[in-house]
Scaffold this motif. Structure first.
Motif, PDB file in Angstrom:
ATOM      1  N   THR A 177       0.855  -1.185   0.000  1.00 31.20           N
ATOM      2  CA  THR A 177       0.000   0.000   0.000  1.00 31.20           C
ATOM      3  C   THR A 177       0.891   1.236   0.000  1.00 31.20           C
ATOM      4  O   THR A 177       2.119   1.142   0.023  1.00 31.20           O
ATOM      5  CB  THR A 177      -0.899   0.021   1.243  1.00 31.20           C
ATOM      6  OG1 THR A 177      -0.073   0.255   2.414  1.00 31.20           O
ATOM      7  CG2 THR A 177      -1.628  -1.304   1.420  1.00 31.20           C
ATOM      8  N   GLY A 196       2.487   2.540  -9.444  1.00 33.28           N
ATOM      9  CA  GLY A 196       1.242   2.883  -8.780  1.00 33.28           C
ATOM     10  C   GLY A 196       1.493   3.883  -7.655  1.00 33.28           C
ATOM     11  O   GLY A 196       2.619   4.307  -7.421  1.00 33.28           O
ATOM     12  N   PRO A 197       0.427   4.268  -6.917  1.00 32.05           N
ATOM     13  CA  PRO A 197      -0.957   3.839  -7.155  1.00 32.05           C
ATOM     14  C   PRO A 197      -1.575   4.586  -8.337  1.00 32.05           C
ATOM     15  O   PRO A 197      -1.157   5.691  -8.668  1.00 32.05           O
ATOM     16  CB  PRO A 197      -1.658   4.217  -5.844  1.00 32.05           C
ATOM     17  CG  PRO A 197      -0.875   5.397  -5.328  1.00 32.05           C
ATOM     18  CD  PRO A 197       0.548   5.153  -5.739  1.00 32.05           C
ATOM     19  N   THR A 221      -0.944  -0.634  -4.418  1.00 29.79           N
ATOM     20  CA  THR A 221      -2.323  -0.940  -4.787  1.00 29.79           C
ATOM     21  C   THR A 221      -3.312   0.162  -4.405  1.00 29.79           C
ATOM     22  O   THR A 221      -4.450   0.135  -4.873  1.00 29.79           O
ATOM     23  CB  THR A 221      -2.770  -2.243  -4.114  1.00 29.79           C
ATOM     24  OG1 THR A 221      -2.811  -2.046  -2.678  1.00 29.79           O
ATOM     25  CG2 THR A 221      -1.817  -3.381  -4.439  1.00 29.79           C
ATOM     26  N   ASN A 222      -2.900   1.098  -3.549  1.00 31.94           N
ATOM     27  CA  ASN A 222      -3.876   2.047  -3.025  1.00 31.94           C
ATOM     28  C   ASN A 222      -3.173   3.313  -2.547  1.00 31.94           C
ATOM     29  O   ASN A 222      -2.005   3.279  -2.169  1.00 31.94           O
ATOM     30  CB  ASN A 222      -4.642   1.421  -1.849  1.00 31.94           C
ATOM     31  CG  ASN A 222      -5.981   2.087  -1.603  1.00 31.94           C
ATOM     32  OD1 ASN A 222      -6.238   3.178  -2.107  1.00 31.94           O
ATOM     33  ND2 ASN A 222      -6.840   1.451  -0.840  1.00 31.94           N
ATOM     34  N   HIS A 223      -3.897   4.432  -2.556  1.00 29.94           N
ATOM     35  CA  HIS A 223      -3.372   5.683  -2.011  1.00 29.94           C
ATOM     36  C   HIS A 223      -3.365   5.653  -0.482  1.00 29.94           C
ATOM     37  O   HIS A 223      -2.702   6.491   0.144  1.00 29.94           O
ATOM     38  CB  HIS A 223      -4.219   6.871  -2.481  1.00 29.94           C
ATOM     39  CG  HIS A 223      -4.119   7.132  -3.955  1.00 29.94           C
ATOM     40  ND1 HIS A 223      -3.067   7.824  -4.519  1.00 29.94           N
ATOM     41  CD2 HIS A 223      -4.936   6.782  -4.981  1.00 29.94           C
ATOM     42  CE1 HIS A 223      -3.238   7.898  -5.835  1.00 29.94           C
ATOM     43  NE2 HIS A 223      -4.368   7.275  -6.141  1.00 29.94           N
ATOM     44  N   ARG A 231      -7.197  -3.076  -8.063  1.00 30.29           N
ATOM     45  CA  ARG A 231      -6.193  -2.266  -8.744  1.00 30.29           C
ATOM     46  C   ARG A 231      -4.844  -2.977  -8.791  1.00 30.29           C
ATOM     47  O   ARG A 231      -4.118  -2.910  -9.788  1.00 30.29           O
ATOM     48  CB  ARG A 231      -6.058  -0.909  -8.053  1.00 30.29           C
ATOM     49  CG  ARG A 231      -7.089   0.090  -8.544  1.00 30.29           C
ATOM     50  CD  ARG A 231      -6.831   1.475  -7.994  1.00 30.29           C
ATOM     51  NE  ARG A 231      -7.486   1.680  -6.704  1.00 30.29           N
ATOM     52  CZ  ARG A 231      -7.514   2.839  -6.058  1.00 30.29           C
ATOM     53  NH1 ARG A 231      -6.893   3.879  -6.566  1.00 30.29           N
ATOM     54  NH2 ARG A 231      -8.132   2.961  -4.903  1.00 30.29           N
ATOM     55  N   GLY A 232      -4.498  -3.677  -7.708  1.00 25.35           N
ATOM     56  CA  GLY A 232      -3.228  -4.391  -7.679  1.00 25.35           C
ATOM     57  C   GLY A 232      -3.139  -5.461  -8.750  1.00 25.35           C
ATOM     58  O   GLY A 232      -2.118  -5.595  -9.439  1.00 25.35           O
TER      59      GLY A 232
END
Length: 317
Positions: A177, A196-197, A221-223, A231-232
């Protein structure tokens, strides 16, 4: 090239399995591993189902006791469920070989940090140990060893001294993350490339990914400090991962919750454990009586009356 990685000479005759059932109603058009040695053990080549354009084809492999436990409480090493079956003979080796076939069929392996931590003392690296399967990968223009991608929430639980991150022939990938980026950047033995993200509904802006073994890749995978596996998995697909082996029981359960796990390879060792021993997804929220995945049996094999090998397609409809 991974010629410095250890290989094992498997006795295919000793681990050959008897096919009890095969589901001809399921279409499996994509090669997992097409090889005479695979046909010698399984009776047919390993093939996979239709690939999604949005995420990798995902499957997990685990060995269970007859009551569904994946580890002994007093000795939590997963392989002991197979290895300590004293009546199984070469059946436990067949279990290990199937894991190697599934590794050899994958573009990447998703594993947890606990697996990496155990390898620091055991000397393992988690790659495919079957030389002939590795040769088949090279024939298919695949890397000899699949990329191994380590899942970590924030980078604080990674044994960076493990061979996974120091061996020159091993790929270094992290699946994390936003909270994990800086800790990994600080501790990585190789220069870090961050992927990413990316925004949830936007295309992944990766069109021509080139893997460099001298780099560490961080898939974000995430903010936020939380995983967004949708998303990942889209990022993994964009960098060329079509077939993904999941070796973490917890991640396997989570992907089932998100309807993103396609297959289960479950080998049953003829042991009973009972009690509070670990099960798949034990630390996760259980499914309910009205909301749960179903399975459809693809194949069933037998080595002896002491070991069964099953393969299921997951159905979420």
């Amino acid at each position: 090239m991974t010629e410095t990685l250890k290989k094992i000479a498997f006795d295919y005759s000793a681990i050959a399995l008897k096919e009890l059932f095969y589901n001809t109603n399921i279409d499996l058009p994509n090669e997992g591993v097409v090889l005479p040695e695979v046909r010698q053990v399984l009776g047919r080549d390993l093939m996979f189902g239709t690939y999604s354009p949005d995420r990798p084809y995902t499957y997990c492999s685990m060995v269970l006791s007859i009551d569904g436990k994946i580890a002994f409480p007093d000795a939590p090493q997963g392989p002991l469920i197979a290895r300590n079956n004293k009546l199984a003979g070469a059946g436990s080796i067949a279990d290990y070989w199937i894991l190697n076939v599934l590794r050899g069929a994958s573009d990447a392996i998703l594993c947890g940090t606990q697996s990496i931590a155990k390898e620091v003392t055991s000397g393992g690296t988690g790659h495919c140990y079957d030389e002939r399967i590795c040769q088949r990968r090279l024939q298919r223009q695949m890397p000899e060893a699949p990329w191994r991608i380590v899942v970590t929430l924030d980078g604080s639980d990674i044994p960076y001294e493990a061979a996974q991150f120091t061996h020159p022939a091993m790929a270094s990938f992290f699946y994390t993350t936003a909270a994990g980026v800086e800790p990994i950047r600080q501790h990585s033995k190789k220069p870090v490339v961050v992927l990413g993200p990316y925004d949830e509904n936007s295309p992944i802006p990766i069109t021509d990914f080139h893997f460099d073994p001298t780099k560490s890749y961080v898939i974000v995978t995430n903010h936020e400090r939380a995983f967004d596996n949708r998303r990942g998995l889209r990022i993994l697909k964009a960098i060329g991962v079509n077939a993904l082996l999941v070796e973490s029981p917890t991640v396997s359960h989570i992907l089932m919750q998100e309807q993103s796990l396609d297959e289960l390879f479950l080998n049953q060792s003829g042991l009973y454990i009972g009690g509070r021993a670990t099960t798949i997804g034990q630390s996760c929220e259980a499914f309910t009586s009205t909301h749960h995945p179903h399975t459809e049996l693809i194949s069933l094999h037998l080595h002896s009356p002491h070991f069964l090998y099953s393969r299921y397609r997951l159905r979420y409809d």
